[in-house]
Design a protein around this motif. Structure first.
Motif, mmCIF file in Angstrom:
data_model
loop_
_atom_site.group_PDB
_atom_site.id
_atom_site.type_symbol
_atom_site.label_atom_id
_atom_site.label_comp_id
_atom_site.label_asym_id
_atom_site.label_seq_id
_atom_site.Cartn_x
_atom_site.Cartn_y
_atom_site.Cartn_z
ATOM 1 N N HIS A 224 5.925 -37.453 -13.103
ATOM 2 C CA HIS A 224 5.999 -38.834 -13.562
ATOM 3 C C HIS A 224 6.239 -39.820 -12.427
ATOM 4 C CE1 HIS A 224 7.517 -37.254 -17.763
ATOM 5 N NE2 HIS A 224 6.379 -36.718 -17.367
ATOM 6 N N TYR A 225 7.010 -39.376 -11.418
ATOM 7 C CA TYR A 225 7.543 -40.305 -10.431
ATOM 8 C C TYR A 225 7.015 -40.017 -9.027
ATOM 9 C CZ TYR A 225 11.088 -41.030 -14.091
ATOM 10 O OH TYR A 225 11.726 -41.283 -15.271
ATOM 11 N N GLU A 226 6.941 -41.080 -8.223
ATOM 12 C CA GLU A 226 6.769 -40.938 -6.782
ATOM 13 C C GLU A 226 7.439 -42.140 -6.111
ATOM 14 O OE1 GLU A 226 2.623 -40.893 -5.536
ATOM 15 O OE2 GLU A 226 2.616 -43.055 -5.306
ATOM 16 N N GLY A 227 7.587 -42.051 -4.780
ATOM 17 C CA GLY A 227 8.140 -43.170 -4.031
ATOM 18 C C GLY A 227 9.588 -43.477 -4.331
ATOM 19 N N GLY A 228 10.357 -42.460 -4.700
ATOM 20 C CA GLY A 228 11.770 -42.683 -4.937
ATOM 21 C C GLY A 228 12.106 -43.235 -6.296
ATOM 22 N N GLY A 229 11.253 -42.937 -7.295
ATOM 23 C CA GLY A 229 11.605 -43.321 -8.662
ATOM 24 C C GLY A 229 10.647 -44.253 -9.362
ATOM 25 N N PHE A 230 9.495 -44.576 -8.742
ATOM 26 C CA PHE A 230 8.489 -45.381 -9.437
ATOM 27 C C PHE A 230 7.788 -44.505 -10.474
ATOM 28 C CE2 PHE A 230 9.071 -47.883 -5.604
ATOM 29 C CZ PHE A 230 9.074 -49.173 -6.113
ATOM 30 N N ASN A 231 7.891 -44.894 -11.736
ATOM 31 C CA ASN A 231 7.379 -44.087 -12.846
ATOM 32 C C ASN A 231 5.899 -44.403 -13.076
ATOM 33 O OD1 ASN A 231 7.137 -42.466 -15.069
ATOM 34 N ND2 ASN A 231 8.665 -43.517 -16.306
ATOM 35 N N PHE A 232 5.058 -43.974 -12.130
ATOM 36 C CA PHE A 232 3.638 -44.304 -12.175
ATOM 37 C C PHE A 232 2.900 -43.578 -13.296
ATOM 38 C CE2 PHE A 232 3.410 -45.517 -7.397
ATOM 39 C CZ PHE A 232 3.749 -46.828 -7.714
ATOM 40 N N ALA A 233 3.413 -42.435 -13.733
ATOM 41 C CA ALA A 233 2.706 -41.637 -14.756
ATOM 42 C C ALA A 233 3.690 -41.197 -15.830
ATOM 43 C CB ALA A 233 2.038 -40.430 -14.106
ATOM 44 N N MET A 256 0.273 -57.434 -8.039
ATOM 45 C CA MET A 256 0.793 -56.086 -7.832
ATOM 46 C C MET A 256 2.302 -56.130 -7.634
ATOM 47 S SD MET A 256 0.025 -52.933 -7.821
ATOM 48 C CE MET A 256 0.999 -51.471 -7.495
ATOM 49 N N MET A 257 2.785 -57.151 -6.950
ATOM 50 C CA MET A 257 4.235 -57.293 -6.804
ATOM 51 C C MET A 257 4.900 -57.522 -8.159
ATOM 52 S SD MET A 257 4.647 -59.494 -3.269
ATOM 53 C CE MET A 257 6.428 -59.421 -3.347
ATOM 54 N N PHE A 258 4.189 -58.231 -9.027
ATOM 55 C CA PHE A 258 4.669 -58.434 -10.390
ATOM 56 C C PHE A 258 4.689 -57.107 -11.153
ATOM 57 C CE2 PHE A 258 3.270 -59.050 -14.836
ATOM 58 C CZ PHE A 258 4.358 -59.765 -15.336
ATOM 59 N N ALA A 259 3.691 -56.240 -10.854
ATOM 60 C CA ALA A 259 3.572 -54.972 -11.571
ATOM 61 C C ALA A 259 4.601 -53.942 -11.130
ATOM 62 C CB ALA A 259 2.160 -54.397 -11.380
ATOM 63 N N LEU A 260 5.052 -54.010 -9.887
ATOM 64 C CA LEU A 260 5.951 -52.979 -9.352
ATOM 65 C C LEU A 260 7.217 -52.785 -10.182
ATOM 66 C CD1 LEU A 260 5.760 -53.212 -5.452
ATOM 67 C CD2 LEU A 260 5.145 -51.277 -6.908
ATOM 68 N N PRO A 261 7.922 -53.850 -10.552
ATOM 69 C CA PRO A 261 9.122 -53.626 -11.376
ATOM 70 C C PRO A 261 8.813 -52.954 -12.705
ATOM 71 C CG PRO A 261 9.129 -55.838 -10.457
ATOM 72 C CD PRO A 261 7.768 -55.273 -10.198
ATOM 73 N N PHE A 262 7.657 -53.295 -13.314
ATOM 74 C CA PHE A 262 7.269 -52.662 -14.574
ATOM 75 C C PHE A 262 6.935 -51.189 -14.352
ATOM 76 C CE2 PHE A 262 6.526 -57.135 -15.487
ATOM 77 C CZ PHE A 262 7.037 -57.262 -16.779
ATOM 78 N N SER A 263 6.306 -50.880 -13.186
ATOM 79 C CA SER A 263 5.956 -49.482 -12.897
ATOM 80 C C SER A 263 7.203 -48.635 -12.707
ATOM 81 C CB SER A 263 5.065 -49.396 -11.652
ATOM 82 O OG SER A 263 5.791 -49.720 -10.475
#
Length: 318
Positions: A224-233, A256-263
């Motif tokens: 589910h996660y990469e990059g230290g906790g980004f829930n991309f999947a 994309m910066m707006f999307a990062l917190p949601f991801s």
């Protein structure tokens, strides 16, 4: 016999001390083991190669972060004859994040020392169809055109973030002051603002080709996660033999910066420019060579890669 591969530099240099405490468990239970301390990049791969070269049933316990585990994966000669115990003490720990591991390390080691295969997970295989290799960390003879990964593999923005984290020393500095988890988030913002406008073709396993006039990143996610906790999947299935392929493209950096917190919370597929497909195999062709990562490890750039999923290849003792 357990073969224990320990990264003494993990957890801001506390890896060796953590191992010394856990080592008592082997003595208490009268279990045979051999411990190996890594000394630098590539050591865990070489150790795993030597340990599994005999082609006999083998138990390996890995004490370290996602990078150490990735190196071990790339050294295993035969996954059918190797079972893995993993004790996550890295700064990201994305592999263990969605596995409901015991929070107490002693409890985790107790489960591992039962020596049973408790679950089987997918692995990924990356093939570089072309390579551009700056030799900043690896010698040319050590670079293979294939790599195994257990969490995710990506090209573009997320790989550039990993490369900067490894090359700049930012990760080591933040780890030393106890803020290692901020590494990827801080670098991500800088990478987004300076990202190049590069087109890319994504060739799915059903024959469909997705063309992006400007892509930001593409990631094949097992976990589910990469990059230290980004829930991309957020809905990734760890044993279905398929990736959750996620990508961002044809969107301005500010979106994309707006999307990062949601991801980070696994809620971003609704944002225009974010794509998601579930595939067994994919080929990615950006116009120019870009950094590629496997579980956050970066060594070369490529403008043509193929990713395929190996179903339930990894046997875990917890």
């Amino acid at each position: 016999m357990y073969h224990c591969i320990v990264n003494p530099s993990a957890r801001s240099g506390k890896g060796k001390d953590i191992w010394k405490k856990l080592e008592l468990k082997f003595h208490e239970k009268g279990i045979d083991y051999t411990a190996y301390m890594t000394k630098g990049p590539g050591d865990a791969t070489a150790l795993a190669q030597n340990i599994t070269a005999s082609n006999t049933d083998t138990k390996i316990v890995v004490l370290g972060g996602d990078g150490t585990l990735n190196e071990v994966m790339n050294g295993i000669a035969d996954f059918d004859k190797t079972i893995i115990g993993y004790i996550p003490i890295g700064s990201s720990n994305d592999f263990a994040r969605d596995l409901s591991y015991p929070q107490n390390i002693d409890t985790l080691l107790d489960a591992i020392l039962e020596g049973k295969v408790l679950r089987k997970l997918d692995l990924g295989k990356l093939t570089y169809n072309s390579m551009t290799a700056p030799m900043s960390r690896l010698h040319e003879k050590e670079i293979s055109n294939t790599r195994i990964f257990d969490v995710s593999s990506g090209i573009g923005f997320d790989a550039a973030v990993c490369e900067e984290a490894l090359a700049s020393g930012t990760k080591n500095f933040l780890n030393k002051i106890g803020l290692g988890k901020l590494t990827y988030g801080l670098i991500a913002i800088r990478q987004l603002l300076k990202a190049d406008k590069i087109p890319c073709d994504i060739e799915l396993d059903n024959g469909e080709v997705i063309h992006l006039k400007r892509f930001i990143f593409i990631a094949a996610m097992i976990h589910h996660y990469e990059g230290g906790g980004f829930n991309f999947a957020p809905k990734a299935d760890l044993s279905d033999g398929k990736f959750d392929l996620v990508f961002a493209g044809d969107m301005p950096p500010l979106r994309m910066m707006f999307a990062l917190p949601f991801s980070f919370f696994g809620n971003y597929y609704w944002i225009k420019g974010i794509g998601h497909h579930v595939v067994k195999k994919v080929t990615i062709k950006p116009l120019l060579p870009l950094w590629v990562h496997t579980d956050g490890e970066v060594s070369v750039k490529s403008d043509n890669i193929t990713l395929e999923c190996l179903q339930e290849k990894l046997q875990l003792m917890c």
